[in-house]
Design an enzyme around this catalytic site. Structure first.
Site, short mmCIF file in Angstrom:
data_model
loop_
_atom_site.label_atom_id
_atom_site.label_comp_id
_atom_site.label_asym_id
_atom_site.label_seq_id
_atom_site.Cartn_x
_atom_site.Cartn_y
_atom_site.Cartn_z
N GLU A 63 0.83 -1.22 0.00
CA GLU A 63 0.00 0.00 0.00
C GLU A 63 0.86 1.26 0.00
O GLU A 63 0.72 2.14 0.86
CB GLU A 63 -0.96 -0.02 1.20
CG GLU A 63 -1.96 -1.17 1.11
CD GLU A 63 -3.07 -1.12 2.16
OE1 GLU A 63 -2.87 -0.52 3.22
OE2 GLU A 63 -4.15 -1.69 1.90
N GLU A 93 -5.47 -8.34 -1.41
CA GLU A 93 -6.17 -8.20 -0.13
C GLU A 93 -7.63 -7.89 -0.41
O GLU A 93 -7.93 -7.05 -1.27
CB GLU A 93 -5.60 -7.05 0.72
CG GLU A 93 -4.29 -7.35 1.38
CD GLU A 93 -3.84 -6.24 2.33
OE1 GLU A 93 -4.70 -5.60 2.96
OE2 GLU A 93 -2.62 -6.02 2.43
C1 BGP Z 1 -4.63 -3.02 4.70
C2 BGP Z 1 -3.28 -3.49 5.19
C3 BGP Z 1 -3.28 -4.76 5.94
C4 BGP Z 1 -4.55 -5.11 6.64
C5 BGP Z 1 -5.82 -4.65 5.98
C6 BGP Z 1 -7.06 -4.72 6.83
O1 BGP Z 1 -4.67 -1.65 4.69
O2 BGP Z 1 -2.39 -3.69 4.11
O3 BGP Z 1 -2.11 -4.83 6.69
O4 BGP Z 1 -4.51 -5.06 7.99
O5 BGP Z 1 -5.72 -3.36 5.47
O6 BGP Z 1 -7.12 -3.64 7.68
P1 BGP Z 1 -7.42 -3.77 9.21
O7 BGP Z 1 -6.43 -4.75 9.73
O8 BGP Z 1 -7.24 -2.43 9.74
O9 BGP Z 1 -8.80 -4.26 9.30
#
Ligand code: BGP
Length: 478
Positions: free
Chosen positions: A176, A377
């Site tokens: 990201e 993701e």
């Molecule tokens: C993205 C990141 C991850 C992950 C995901 C979910 O932004 O790359 O590391 O955690 O989001 O977010 P969260 O864990 O805040 O629910």
């Protein structure tokens, strides 16, 4: 209808700091994530300049994959994973980021993990830097503001590229990377938080520093890609973007322009640099209006051109709306908020669920770049309940994933070259935004709770069997 590619990479995704634990074991140093406390949806987590006593730092144990990797990879194999997206913790290899010799124990750990994957025919997909830069570099250089980080990162890449040749083929440089275009990126992505203790939502922000730090990441990424292409011809190098699709709140032309501008600077800017190899012209006006002057070294522009990526990857959880809107229409979300879309429902954390937005987004990205894409993701962070018989009936998660996979199939039918899909947090792990365990994404439940307690036992959720059948049918049986 056109189906997914025969060699479609089905799998799951995680990041070292959110699941490995063992934060100071076998020589590992502290990363920026190791300095973050827990929080909740309403109380932001804090970053501390030193480790405070009697304070919970969720990454320190996380779900202890470090000592459970065999069990966990065996479970992934049972689901039929073709790929497993994980990150290497820079601080296991170079504890402060500044050593000249790598830490053998750290290198050995990932050898073990990759060997275990290979045993089951699982292809690793490795993020080189996923929100876990050495905290020592934050202290010394204010994170990526320091140009010095470029060479230190390249040294780290040289070591892991050489060590894992033959074991890893797919790489992503920065997770990201576009989070650096937003104030929240100061913390986990850029590490521009030297000496700061406090809420991650209130970090002092200077866009001049932020975009300079981002430039250093662009150069570092390009150098890594170039190095890989020159020395390891079979390596496939990708970028990784947090894509938050924005719709205009209304058809008012002002909303259209505002949306276009936000899409440019938050979603497109970084990949325009990493895929096309140069800064996009629209950024000039933004820089001018925000007093940003990027300091480049001679050769940087050439490097950006030489280090363009082979494929484009992104995270997709939600969409949002942009515009001049009435009060009370704000929503929360991944990295940024936005306006509520009256046509969409949201998760318990306020992230607006929009499967069709994924089809739309895939088409937009592919139309712009025409290189292979991968959704690395996606998923639903939700509260799960363990029933008395030990089962977890996460039908809401199955629905979320099914609807998104259906839309990926539509996009493939639209002509998008889609390589694979790795839903986020295939095993429950620590939330990046809040530090919670209660925000669960996994097919595998882990007995670990927000207060840091729990047996760490693993159990299959209902979605586990469902996903196995999705993979076995190459996305036909949903
Ligand atoms: C993205 C990141 C991850 C992950 C995901 C979910 O932004 O790359 O590391 O955690 O989001 O977010 P969260 O864990 O805040 O629910």
């Amino acid at each position: 209808m056109k189906a997914f590619r025969e060699d479609f990479l089905w799998g799951g995704a995680v990041a070292a700091n959110q699941y490995e634990g063992a934060w100071d074991v076998d020589g590992k140093g502290a990363s920026v994530s190791d300095m973050c406390t827990n929080g909740t949806h309403t109380t932001p987590k804090r970053i501390t300049a030193v480790i405070e006593p009697d304070t919970l730092y969720p990454s320190h144990e996380a779900i202890d994959f470090y000592h459970h990797y065999k069990e966990d990879i065996a479970l992934f194999a049972q689901m039929g994973f073709k790929t497993f997206r994980l990150s290497i913790a820079w601080t296991r290899i170079f504890p402060t980021g500044m050593e000249t010799e790598p830490n053998e124990a750290g290198l050995q750990f990932y050898d073990n993990v990759f060997d275990e994957c290979k045993k089951y025919g699982i292809e690793p997909l490795v993020t080189i830097s996923h929100y876990e830069m050495p905290y020592a570099l934050v202290e010394k250089y204010n994170g990526w503001e320091g140009r010095e980080c470029v060479d230190l990162f390249v040294r780290y890449c040289e070591v892991i590229f050489q060590r894992y040749a033959g074991k890893v083929k797919y790489w992503l440089t920065f997770n990201e990377i576009n989070s650096g275009t937003m104030p929240l990126g100061n913390v986990l992505s850029l590490g521009t938080v030297r000496g700061y203790t406090g809420s991650v939502m209130e970090v002092p922000d200077d866009p001049k520093i932020r975009f300079q730090a981002l430039h250093h990441q662009f150069v570092a990424s390009a150098k890594a890609v170039k190095l890989a292409h020159e020395q390891y011809p079979d390596y496939q190098m990708g970028n990784m973007i947090c894509f938050i699709t924005k719709y205009p709140y209304t058809c008012n032309p002002d909303d259209m322009i505002l949306t276009q501008k936000e899409m440019q600077m938050t979603n497109w800017f970084c990949s325009d640099v990493q895929v096309r190899g140069y800064y996009p012209s629209y950024a000039e006006r933004y820089f001018e209006e925000n007093g940003i002057v990027i300091q480049k070294e001679p050769g940087d522009d050439a490097l950006l051109k030489e280090g363009t990526v082979d494929y484009y990857t992104f995270s997709y959880y939600m969409s949002t709306c942009t515009g001049i809107a009435p009060e009370g229409s704000a929503t929360s979300g991944n990295l940024v908020g936005g306006l509520k879309n009256p046509y969409l429902k949201a998760s318990d954390w306020g992230w607006q669920i929009d499967p069709k937005g994924l089809r739309y987004t895939l088409n937009e990205i592919y139309g712009r770049y025409q290189i292979p894409l991968m959704v690395v993701e996606n998923g639903l962070g939700a509260y799960d309940k363990v029933e008395e018989d030990g089962s977890v009936n996460d039908d809401y998660r199955i629905d979320y994933l099914r609807e998104h996979i259906e839309q990926m199939r539509e996009a493939a039918a639209d002509g998008v070259d889609l390589m694979g899909y790795t839903p986020w947090g295939c095993i429950d792990l620590v939330s990046a935004s809040t530090g919670e365990m209660a925000k669960r994404y996994g097919f595998i439940y882990v007995e670990k709770y927000d207060d840091g307690t729990g047996t760490l036992a693993r159990r299959r959720k209902k979605s586990f069997d469902w996903y196995r059948q999705v993979i076995a049918s190459n996305g036909q049986q949903l």
